[in-house]
Design an enzyme around this catalytic site. Structure first.
Site, mmCIF file in Angstrom:
data_model
loop_
_atom_site.group_PDB
_atom_site.id
_atom_site.type_symbol
_atom_site.label_atom_id
_atom_site.label_comp_id
_atom_site.label_asym_id
_atom_site.label_seq_id
_atom_site.Cartn_x
_atom_site.Cartn_y
_atom_site.Cartn_z
ATOM 1 C CB CYS A 1 52.811 31.158 37.133
ATOM 2 S SG CYS A 1 54.438 31.872 37.317
ATOM 3 C CG ASN B 1 51.270 27.492 38.786
ATOM 4 O OD1 ASN B 1 50.171 27.063 39.075
ATOM 5 N ND2 ASN B 1 51.968 28.222 39.611
ATOM 6 C CE1 TYR C 1 44.621 36.999 49.038
ATOM 7 C CE2 TYR C 1 46.725 36.052 48.400
ATOM 8 C CZ TYR C 1 45.869 37.139 48.458
ATOM 9 O OH TYR C 1 46.240 38.334 47.929
#
Ligand code: SF4
Length: 489
Positions: A18, A120, A261
């Site tokens: 998120c 998140n 990433y």
């Protein structure tokens, strides 16, 4: 034969869960929040939502499934989201099914007024808390763990909103970066170990921004002020920014995978530029596992900076040997047998001129199940590569993440069940090497991993979970709701 339509290099990755964004004291709060969420789109593509607060203390909400652009490009929608303050959320489901009831920000009416929250991360004791709350009479409306915050605040006996929030945060375990909005303030909070990111920025008009990453500050021309610290709560109101640290001095265990990433390459995370870091990881990888070759080829797009670092360090030319088509919709063409037979690859093409007859080093950021790695290698070999060596800019992913990243269960992780040699054979490469965990830490400017007090969360590589996995330990029943929403709900 490879099915032409249905694979993408991102299919077989860990997925960020998120993105959150909050604004205080801004004209066009909804439009700016939509821009911020757009910059954070890589953190979640399943749904997006914005809640605004106007001068009369009324909240306005719009939430929908799909991308930010699908939900907030209509001027009428933005115009209806009146207000000077807002919170927004991009969702990639880690808990709860993808139904509209799970799309954040979540909103509730309390005796102190409205309260909206966007989260998140992932709570590791959410099921236990939820069960206890339901026993006390709380009626859950969603199946997301984030709703636990709402009910804990509702039942808290403290009087102020901030004290109630602190009371709630002291009961949850797990990873969270959250933004919340009530009539008096915009609030940001990070868990005591700061696993997920949250930054504070300043708008040119003096207003304030909270966002998962600095790339969301850039898009609204906000100046980066600082990271919200691990375990810190910031309260932003007409008096400016106030900081509270209710958990005392904890240990920072920021997610190391954000550097590898998840974060956008143009973001600065915990004071470190992501793009530069990825190049340094590539250089370290080249030092650790160099191999004679003619070209270094990134697996697009996320492998690009690490491949650049690798190529520079190894003194081998960097070439775009795989081209990714960004303009393919999900349902471009229904593959008939004849089309399937052509072996068409809609999303990726091998750049034959850069591969044919060459010894190729493919650089990727991670191997999860190994399914797409296998397809990429097959494609590169079909384009005439003489040798294919794969180098990976993360250590072997041997464990699942329980802190807000969508990961397959452990049994599906290739590295959890196979040696590197076996993996090389399965993927079909001549050699395979991963960066070492110490090499990764060195690329981040540390002398190596401090085994006694690791500087980051690296549980998916080491299995050392810094935050208790209470629900997992207790084998808590994961049935959250008996309601199966109809399609589109
Ligand atoms: S387990 Fe891995 S992906 Fe999850 S928070 Fe830790 S480092 Fe990040």
């Amino acid at each position: 034969m490879t099915d032409p339509n249905d694979w993408d290099v991102t299919d077989d990755k860990f997925h960020e869960e998120c993105g959150v964004f909050g604004l205080w004291n801004a004209n066009d709060a909804a439009a700016l929040t939509a821009l911020g969420l757009h910059a954070l789109q890589h953190r979640g593509q399943e749904a997006a939502g914005i809640v605004t607060l106007d001068n009369e203390g009324i909240f306005h909400s719009h939430r929908g499934r799909g991308l930010v652009g699908d939900n907030f490009s209509d001027a009428k929608v933005i115009a209806e989201l009146r207000g000077h303050a807002a919170v927004g959320h991009n969702r990639y489901a880690t808990t709860g099914e993808t139904a509209l009831r799970n799309v954040q920000p979540l909103y509730a009416d309390f005796e102190f007024g409205g309260f909206a929250v966007a989260h998140n991360g992932n709570l590791t004791n959410a099921y236990a808390l939820r069960r206890a709350l339901v026993r006390r009479g709380c009626l859950f409306q969603s199946t997301t763990d984030s709703e636990v915050f709402i009910h804990l605040i509702a039942i808290s006996l403290y009087s102020t909103v901030v004290d109630r929030l602190i009371d709630a945060l002291k009961q949850v375990q797990g990873a969270y970066s959250l933004v919340a909005l009530h009539n008096g303030a915009l609030i940001g909070a990070r868990d005591p170990m700061g696993v997920r990111p949250l930054v504070l920025g300043r708008l040119q008009n003096g207003g304030w921004v909270l966002a998962s990453e600095t790339c969301a500050l850039d898009i609204v021309s906000a100046e980066f002020v600082r990271d919200v610290e691990a375990g810190e709560i910031v309260i932003i109101d007409g008096n400016g920014v106030r900081s509270i640290k209710p958990f005392g001095r904890g240990q920072n265990r920021f997610c190391i995978f954000e550097y590898i990433y998840f974060a956008r390459p143009d973001s600065i995370v915990e004071g470190t530029p992501v793009y530069e870091t990825r190049k340094r990881i590539g250089s370290e990888l080249a030092r650790e596992s160099g191999v004679p070759a003619d070209v270094v080829v990134p697996v697009p797009d996320s492998g690009v900076p690490a491949a650049m670092g690798y190529a520079t360090e190894a003194g081998i030319p960097f070439e775009l040997g795989i081209i990714r088509n960004h303009y393919v919709g999900r349902t471009f063409i229904e593959p008939t047998d004849q089309i399937r037979h052509l072996g068409v690859k809609l999303k990726h093409s091998a750049n034959r001129a850069m591969l044919e007859g060459k010894r190729v080093i493919l650089v990727d950021d991670s191997i999860v199940r190994g399914t797409t790695s296998k397809k990429i290698v097959e494609m590169v070999r079909q384009a005439g590569a003489r040798e294919v060596h794969m180098r990976v800019s993360s250590p072997p992913t041997t464990h699942s993440c329980y802190y807000g990243i969508d990961t397959p269960e452990r049994s599906k992780l290739l590295a959890a069940n196979h040696s590197v040699e076996d993996m090389a054979q399965i993927i079909g490469v001549d050699s395979l090497a991963f960066i070492s965990i110490d090499g990764l830490y060195r690329a981040l400017g540390k002398p190596g991993r401090d085994a006694a007090r690791p500087q980051y969360c690296d549980a998916c590589f080491t299995g050392e979970y810094a935050i208790r996995l209470s629900d997992l330990e207790n084998n808590t029943e994961k049935q959250l709701s008996l309601l199966q929403p109809a399609a589109g709900q």
